[in-house]
Scaffold this motif. Structure first.
Motif, PDB file in Angstrom:
ATOM      1  N   LEU A 120      46.118  38.331  42.451  1.00  0.00           N
ATOM      2  CA  LEU A 120      44.748  38.799  42.253  1.00  0.00           C
ATOM      3  C   LEU A 120      44.665  40.320  42.257  1.00  0.00           C
ATOM      4  O   LEU A 120      43.674  40.888  41.803  1.00  0.00           O
ATOM      5  CB  LEU A 120      43.822  38.208  43.320  1.00  0.00           C
ATOM      6  N   THR A 129      40.291  38.274  46.567  1.00  0.00           N
ATOM      7  CA  THR A 129      39.527  37.244  45.854  1.00  0.00           C
ATOM      8  C   THR A 129      38.208  37.805  45.345  1.00  0.00           C
ATOM      9  O   THR A 129      37.840  37.608  44.180  1.00  0.00           O
ATOM     10  CB  THR A 129      39.275  36.033  46.774  1.00  0.00           C
ATOM     11  N   TYR A 130      37.493  38.527  46.191  1.00  0.00           N
ATOM     12  CA  TYR A 130      36.209  39.120  45.800  1.00  0.00           C
ATOM     13  C   TYR A 130      36.391  40.079  44.626  1.00  0.00           C
ATOM     14  O   TYR A 130      35.633  40.045  43.653  1.00  0.00           O
ATOM     15  CB  TYR A 130      35.576  39.861  46.981  1.00  0.00           C
ATOM     16  N   ALA A 150      38.759  40.138  42.358  1.00  0.00           N
ATOM     17  CA  ALA A 150      39.105  39.409  41.138  1.00  0.00           C
ATOM     18  C   ALA A 150      37.880  38.721  40.546  1.00  0.00           C
ATOM     19  O   ALA A 150      37.631  38.799  39.338  1.00  0.00           O
ATOM     20  CB  ALA A 150      40.204  38.387  41.426  1.00  0.00           C
ATOM     21  N   VAL A 151      37.091  38.063  41.380  1.00  0.00           N
ATOM     22  CA  VAL A 151      35.895  37.368  40.894  1.00  0.00           C
ATOM     23  C   VAL A 151      34.898  38.376  40.329  1.00  0.00           C
ATOM     24  O   VAL A 151      34.323  38.175  39.257  1.00  0.00           O
ATOM     25  CB  VAL A 151      35.255  36.510  42.014  1.00  0.00           C
ATOM     26  N   CYS A 185      42.963  38.892  52.007  1.00  0.00           N
ATOM     27  CA  CYS A 185      42.905  37.830  50.996  1.00  0.00           C
ATOM     28  C   CYS A 185      41.478  37.669  50.458  1.00  0.00           C
ATOM     29  O   CYS A 185      41.282  37.453  49.265  1.00  0.00           O
ATOM     30  CB  CYS A 185      43.405  36.509  51.585  1.00  0.00           C
ATOM     31  N   GLY A 186      40.503  37.799  51.343  1.00  0.00           N
ATOM     32  CA  GLY A 186      39.105  37.737  50.919  1.00  0.00           C
ATOM     33  C   GLY A 186      38.750  38.879  49.986  1.00  0.00           C
ATOM     34  O   GLY A 186      38.056  38.687  48.979  1.00  0.00           O
ATOM     35  N   THR A 210      47.367  34.870  47.084  1.00  0.00           N
ATOM     36  CA  THR A 210      46.369  35.821  46.593  1.00  0.00           C
ATOM     37  C   THR A 210      46.993  37.082  45.988  1.00  0.00           C
ATOM     38  O   THR A 210      46.282  37.887  45.383  1.00  0.00           O
ATOM     39  CB  THR A 210      45.390  36.230  47.715  1.00  0.00           C
ATOM     40  N   CYS A 215      49.134  32.604  52.516  1.00  0.00           N
ATOM     41  CA  CYS A 215      47.848  33.173  52.087  1.00  0.00           C
ATOM     42  C   CYS A 215      48.063  34.448  51.277  1.00  0.00           C
ATOM     43  O   CYS A 215      47.454  34.644  50.224  1.00  0.00           O
ATOM     44  CB  CYS A 215      46.954  33.463  53.288  1.00  0.00           C
TER      45      CYS A 215
END
Length: 121
Positions: A20, A92-93, A95-96, A88-89, A17, A13
């Protein structure tokens, strides 16, 4: 090999990520914000886990953990889970959000250019 599965999944994981981090301001580069986001959540869920384990609501199969036990009778892997997965969340958040913000700015410029072109005519 079975006893390493939980740690291997957590490592995968993080590995997946990791790139990112290079989007936007990053997550690792802001340690105070990272700690402020991770620590309260980890604390709540770790307490929850300690209570659930003590009440025999759930348990951890010794075949799939290293056997290193943290305070509260939680396996090391479970403690790491509440750091790694939210991290990891956040990666991701971040990067998005960075990508969507860039797209919004680009779209705003295109609309503004269209309006300027329309005013000239």
């Amino acid at each position: 090999m079975d006893r390493w599965q939980y740690l291997i999944v957590l490592g995968a994981c993080l590995l997946i990520t990791a790139p990112l981090e290079f989007f936007g301001a990053g997550v690792y580069r802001r340690p105070r914000l990272l700690a402020a986001a991770l620590l309260p959540v980890a604390a709540v869920f770790l307490v929850w886990d300690v209570i659930a384990v003590a009440a025999d609501v759930w348990w951890y199969n010794p075949l799939y953990i290293t056997g290193v036990i943290a305070p509260g009778d939680l396996p090391l892997e479970e403690v790491l889970f509440f750091v790694v997965i939210p991290l990891c969340g956040l990666l991701t958040y971040n990067a998005v959000d960075t990508i969507l913000s860039a797209l919004r700015r680009q779209r705003g410029k295109a609309v503004q250019n269209n309006e300027e072109t329309s005013d000239i005519r």
